[in-house]
Design a protein around this motif. Structure first.
Motif, PDB file in Angstrom:
ATOM      1  N   MET A   1       0.844  -1.199   0.000  1.00  0.00           N
ATOM      2  CA  MET A   1       0.000   0.000   0.000  1.00  0.00           C
ATOM      3  C   MET A   1       0.878   1.247   0.000  1.00  0.00           C
ATOM      4  N   LYS A   2       0.532   2.209  -0.833  1.00  0.00           N
ATOM      5  CA  LYS A   2       1.258   3.481  -0.890  1.00  0.00           C
ATOM      6  C   LYS A   2       0.518   4.503  -0.017  1.00  0.00           C
ATOM      7  N   ILE A   3       1.218   5.018   0.978  1.00  0.00           N
ATOM      8  CA  ILE A   3       0.638   5.985   1.926  1.00  0.00           C
ATOM      9  C   ILE A   3       1.317   7.332   1.740  1.00  0.00           C
ATOM     10  N   LEU A   4       0.530   8.367   1.504  1.00  0.00           N
ATOM     11  CA  LEU A   4       1.041   9.739   1.363  1.00  0.00           C
ATOM     12  C   LEU A   4       0.560  10.537   2.567  1.00  0.00           C
ATOM     13  N   TYR A   5       1.509  11.078   3.350  1.00  0.00           N
ATOM     14  CA  TYR A   5       1.212  11.679   4.661  1.00  0.00           C
ATOM     15  C   TYR A   5       1.592  13.161   4.627  1.00  0.00           C
ATOM     16  N   PHE A   6       0.607  14.041   4.707  1.00  0.00           N
ATOM     17  CA  PHE A   6       0.860  15.482   4.779  1.00  0.00           C
ATOM     18  C   PHE A   6       0.876  15.900   6.254  1.00  0.00           C
ATOM     19  N   TYR A   7       2.048  16.300   6.723  1.00  0.00           N
ATOM     20  CA  TYR A   7       2.231  16.650   8.138  1.00  0.00           C
ATOM     21  C   TYR A   7       3.360  17.666   8.253  1.00  0.00           C
ATOM     22  N   GLN A   8       3.071  18.828   8.816  1.00  0.00           N
ATOM     23  CA  GLN A   8       4.034  19.939   8.797  1.00  0.00           C
ATOM     24  C   GLN A   8       5.155  19.842   9.824  1.00  0.00           C
ATOM     25  N   TYR A   9       5.052  18.947  10.802  1.00  0.00           N
ATOM     26  CA  TYR A   9       5.963  18.986  11.955  1.00  0.00           C
ATOM     27  C   TYR A   9       6.786  17.706  12.112  1.00  0.00           C
TER      28      TYR A   9
END
Length: 400
Positions: A1-9
């Protein structure tokens, strides 16, 4: 599974910030999944960027670091611009990068933009992770006062939730809040995790000015929301009671740091000690050698849902907690007998509780041992990473 994680910190243990995303992503990569994190430069993390978009890798986690600085000391408008510019830049990757599941991790709520782009322009499955109740928290704390902006923010929050296949929160209080306000069923909490292995490993304590079990510790942001003045005033109360032997140690940075340091000098408060940012790996020995960990917040209903990293890490280190919110943390401490909840506006009460815990070390140590056992059950990083991964797999396989 390809997981794309948008997280600024995003931060690794070499930084001075929470490592939840690093720990979770590392577990998922080890299980054969591909994880890409889109992040920025946070003043408390260990990440640096050599160019506008810097491709890095940590333990198999692909990390795209955008050269956008986030700092709690930035003026309000500059911080807002940092949030907006990050969300606009990261939307490019929402369009470009392949993904089976996209996670948008808020706050700030602007992180929802790349999530929505991935959802509606690329047909990706979106999971919205609520780390703080934005914009409710910012409004209740008086950060966002303009009614038009408030209404716009609430509208955008609802759009993000409606677009999500699942909503993950960081505390039971946040889960209940969202269910009550929106009636959603596809919401569950995956709390911040504790690296049991890291925080339970016996670390050598080299600090010469502090004696083991002679100090209460606070780690994190030094500011109004964190009720840092409550800690300072408690130190003054200890001095009035001739208990200079009990120190209050703050490790961190924040908006009130300079102000409190000036007051320490002016008011000659010798038992209020502040240290700068320390990498997570080096922080462990300070937490382990405190007799209690302090988790203060300003008395505000929205903060009752909070999920501070220090709460979980303290329990993992076998240290009881004193906090002052009226939500799930209070219930947890009472149920498991691993700490106390005090009045956020009464520093003398805190001073007296510190004296009681310091002078009854055997009882305090027993509470600490219980804290460690409880942390292993509820907050182990592997267990929580697996809980979240099961949600992502279900979202991936379910049809909308």
């Amino acid at each position: 599974m390809k997981i794309l994680y948008f997280y600024q910190y995003f931060s690794t243990p070499k930084g001075s910030w929470g490592t939840r995303v690093y720990e979770f992503a590392k577990e998922w990569v080890e299980q054969g999944h591909e994880v890409t994190v889109i992040t920025s430069i946070y003043s408390k993390s260990d990440l640096k960027a050599r160019k506008l978009i810097d491709n890095q890798e940590f333990e198999g986690i692909k990390v795209k670091v955008l050269d956008v600085l986030i700092d709690n000391k930035q003026p309000f408008l500059k911080r807002i611009w940092s949030f907006i510019s990050f969300s606009l830049l990261s939307s490019y990757f929402a369009l470009k990068l392949p993904a089976d599941v996209v996670i948008a991790s808020s706050g700030p709520i602007t992180i929802g933009l790349p999530g929505l782009v991935a959802k509606y322009l690329r047909g990706r499955k979106l999971v919205f992770e609520t780390r703080d109740l934005w914009p409710e928290g910012a409004i209740e704390l008086g950060i966002i006062k303009n009614k038009t902006i408030q209404n716009l923010a609430y509208w955008f929050e609802k759009v993000c939730y409606n677009a999500s296949s699942f909503i993950i929160t960081l505390s039971p209080g946040m889960t209940q809040n969202i269910r009550n306000r929106f009636g959603f069923e596809n919401v569950d909490d995956v709390t911040n995790a504790a690296n049991i292995e890291l925080f339970s490993e016996n670390k050598e304590f080299k600090e010469s000015e502090l004696k083991t079990k002679s100090f209460a510790i606070y780690t994190g942001n030094i500011g109004v929301v964190n009720n840092s003045e409550w800690l300072f005033n408690a130190a003054k109360e200890l001095q009035k009671l001739s208990r200079d032997d009990i120190k209050i140690l703050l490790i961190g940075e924040g908006q009130q740091r300079e102000e409190l340091e000036e007051r320490v000098k002016k008011e000659k408060v010798s038992n209020f000690i502040r240290m700068g940012l320390i990498p997570k790996n080096d922080l462990v020995s300070y937490v382990q050698n405190a007799f209690v960990s302090l988790v203060p917040l300003k008395g505000s209903p929205v903060l009752d849902t909070s999920s501070p990293n220090k709460f979980f890490e303290s329990l993992a280190a076998g240290v009881p907690v004193v906090q002052n919110t009226q939500g799930w943390m209070k219930d947890f401490l009472e149920e498991h007998k691993v700490g106390f909840t005090l009045d956020p506006n009464n520093p003398k009460e805190l001073a007296l509780k510190l004296i009681e815990m310091h002078d009854n070390q055997e009882e305090t140590d027993l509470m600490g041992k219980q804290a460690f056992e409880i942390a292993k059950i509820f907050f182990d990083k592997t267990y929580l990473a697996d809980k979240m991964l099961k949600i992502l797999i279900k979202v991936h396989h379910d049809s909308d």
